[in-house]
Design a protein around this motif. Structure first.
Motif, short mmCIF file in Angstrom:
data_model
loop_
_atom_site.label_atom_id
_atom_site.label_comp_id
_atom_site.label_asym_id
_atom_site.label_seq_id
_atom_site.Cartn_x
_atom_site.Cartn_y
_atom_site.Cartn_z
N LEU A 90 0.83 -1.21 0.00
CA LEU A 90 0.00 0.00 0.00
C LEU A 90 0.86 1.26 0.00
CD1 LEU A 90 -2.80 -1.02 2.53
CD2 LEU A 90 -3.07 -0.67 0.06
N GLU A 93 2.04 2.08 -3.35
CA GLU A 93 0.98 2.66 -4.20
C GLU A 93 0.68 4.12 -3.83
OE1 GLU A 93 -2.39 0.13 -3.72
OE2 GLU A 93 -1.39 -1.64 -4.52
N ARG A 94 0.83 4.44 -2.54
CA ARG A 94 0.31 5.72 -2.04
C ARG A 94 1.36 6.66 -1.47
NH1 ARG A 94 -4.47 2.70 1.52
NH2 ARG A 94 -5.66 1.89 -0.27
N ASP A 96 5.00 8.85 -0.55
CA ASP A 96 5.82 9.93 -1.12
C ASP A 96 7.16 9.34 -1.54
OD1 ASP A 96 7.51 12.06 -1.58
OD2 ASP A 96 7.00 13.14 0.25
N ALA A 138 2.08 6.08 5.05
CA ALA A 138 1.84 6.00 3.61
C ALA A 138 0.75 4.98 3.27
CB ALA A 138 3.13 5.64 2.88
N GLY A 140 -1.95 4.38 4.78
CA GLY A 140 -3.23 5.07 4.84
C GLY A 140 -4.41 4.20 5.25
N ASN A 141 -4.16 3.20 6.09
CA ASN A 141 -5.23 2.31 6.54
C ASN A 141 -5.18 2.26 8.07
OD1 ASN A 141 -6.58 -0.14 7.45
ND2 ASN A 141 -6.67 -0.75 5.31
N ARG A 186 7.66 2.82 -6.45
CA ARG A 186 6.22 2.56 -6.62
C ARG A 186 5.97 1.17 -7.20
NH1 ARG A 186 2.96 6.15 -5.04
NH2 ARG A 186 3.35 8.40 -5.05
#
Length: 219
Positions: A90, A93-94, A96, A138, A140-141, A186
């Motif tokens: 994740l 994918e998300r 920086d 990063a 984000g969950n 990424r």
């Protein structure tokens, strides 16, 4: 900070840093006096530690610090692989990319922290902790991060069992750098693979260390 939170944090740190060893009875009167809190907040703190599995109620003996077996370590790493591999994917994918590229650079220079004048390797562990935090943010969950933070309480304790082996720590730093590199690129699949490799090598080293200690202590 509430008295119960203060007592919980102090006891948790004492357990994870092996200042309170497995089998230690946490007597209420003694611990209340040691920590400077009354028995009600102490009981609340002990309840939280028991819920986390760091202590257990042992009949008439009261609350006792739990042990860590090889079976426990296997189970922790099974869960760790599930959570950390997903978090790394994740993050790829998300996240920086620049932040992770910078972390990769720092981790490639980490052997200097490991072999320097820092017997506790605190600077290296702080850097590894920053990578964990960056991945958490990063990813984000919220639920995944909560599960990882609960797991890491036990992982800090287990890490102390592995001994601060310079060669292994240097290898781990390179593995962490590869994870950061994959996230910066990424590439979720590569981030998962790099995390899997790191966890496999960490578990193998940990179990080998434990087996060796067992033989030394039991002939």
């Amino acid at each position: 900070m509430r008295a119960s939170d203060r007592a919980y944090a102090a006891l948790r740190d004492d357990i994870t840093e092996w200042r309170l060893l497995p089998g230690t009875v946490l007597a209420e009167v003694e611990q209340s006096a040691r920590l400077g809190v009354s028995r009600t907040p102490l009981r609340e703190a002990l309840g939280r530690l028991t819920a986390e599995g760091l202590t257990t109620t042992a009949g008439g003996r009261g609350v006792v610090v739990t042990d860590v077996s090889l079976e426990d370590i296997d189970e922790l790493f099974e869960l760790r692989e599930t959570l950390e591999c997903r978090a790394a994917a994740l993050a790829a994918e998300r996240g920086d990319t620049a932040a992770f590229a910078l972390l990769q650079k720092e981790l490639l220079e980490a052997p200097g922290l490991i072999t320097g004048n820092d017997p506790d390797r605190s600077a290296y562990y702080e850097l590894a902790g920053r990578l964990d935090t960056a991945i958490d943010e990063a990813a984000g969950n919220t639920y995944l991060v909560q599960a990882l933070r609960a797991l890491r309480v036990h992982l800090v304790r287990v890490r102390r069992l592995a001994a601060d082996d310079t060669e292994r720590l240097a290898a781990a730093a390179a593995e962490h750098a590869a994870i950061a590199e994959a996230i910066a690129a990424r590439d979720p699949r590569l981030a998962e693979a790099a995390t899997t490799l790191h966890l496999h090598r960490s578990l193998t080293h940990l179990k080998n260390t434990q087996t060796r200690h067992h033989r030394e202590n039991h002939g």
